[in-house]
Design a protein around this motif. Sequence first.
Motif, short mmCIF file in Angstrom:
data_model
loop_
_atom_site.label_atom_id
_atom_site.label_comp_id
_atom_site.label_asym_id
_atom_site.label_seq_id
_atom_site.Cartn_x
_atom_site.Cartn_y
_atom_site.Cartn_z
N PHE A 4 15.98 99.64 17.80
CA PHE A 4 15.01 100.07 18.79
C PHE A 4 15.72 100.70 19.98
CE2 PHE A 4 12.49 96.88 16.59
CZ PHE A 4 11.27 97.51 16.50
N THR A 6 15.07 101.61 24.04
CA THR A 6 14.22 101.17 25.15
C THR A 6 14.28 102.21 26.25
OG1 THR A 6 14.71 98.87 24.64
CG2 THR A 6 13.81 99.34 26.83
N CYS A 7 13.12 102.65 26.72
CA CYS A 7 13.07 103.62 27.81
C CYS A 7 13.73 103.02 29.05
CB CYS A 7 11.64 104.01 28.12
SG CYS A 7 11.52 105.20 29.48
N GLN A 15 9.50 100.40 24.06
CA GLN A 15 10.47 100.37 22.97
C GLN A 15 10.00 101.29 21.85
OE1 GLN A 15 11.26 96.30 21.78
NE2 GLN A 15 13.03 96.30 23.12
N TRP A 16 10.98 102.00 21.26
CA TRP A 16 10.67 102.97 20.22
C TRP A 16 11.67 102.84 19.08
CZ3 TRP A 16 6.22 105.17 21.41
CH2 TRP A 16 5.87 105.28 22.75
N GLU A 17 11.20 103.02 17.86
CA GLU A 17 12.10 103.13 16.72
C GLU A 17 12.65 104.55 16.71
OE1 GLU A 17 10.84 101.72 12.90
OE2 GLU A 17 9.40 100.35 13.83
N ASP A 20 10.37 107.32 15.88
CA ASP A 20 9.32 107.64 16.84
C ASP A 20 9.75 108.69 17.87
OD1 ASP A 20 7.60 105.72 15.74
OD2 ASP A 20 8.38 104.15 17.06
N VAL A 21 11.05 108.99 17.94
CA VAL A 21 11.55 109.88 18.99
C VAL A 21 12.27 111.08 18.37
CG1 VAL A 21 11.77 108.00 20.67
CG2 VAL A 21 13.74 108.63 19.26
N CYS A 34 11.19 109.83 26.37
CA CYS A 34 10.24 108.76 26.07
C CYS A 34 8.87 109.38 25.75
CB CYS A 34 10.13 107.81 27.26
SG CYS A 34 8.88 106.52 27.04
N PRO A 35 8.28 109.06 24.59
CA PRO A 35 6.97 109.61 24.25
C PRO A 35 5.87 109.19 25.22
CG PRO A 35 8.05 108.78 22.28
CD PRO A 35 8.88 108.34 23.47
#
Length: 64
Positions: A4, A6-7, A15-17, A20-21, A34-35
């Motif tokens: 993960f 983290t922004c 938190q993003w996988e 996801d980015v 960060c989305p």
Amino acid sequence: MTMFFTCRNQSCGAQWEQSDVVIKNEGQGLLFRCPMCGARNYVERFEADDGTIVYEQIEGRPFI
């Protein structure tokens, strides 16, 4: 094992996988935005023992 990111924006912290980015270079080194809030979050690129590309989040901006 799921990694993960983290922004680093203190007011966000989402938190993003990695899936996801979008990791790209905007001229200041590799980063993802960060989305949720659009903050820049810097990463380093590594090659794992099995040859796959792995990204690790770093604090601050990389030295270019």
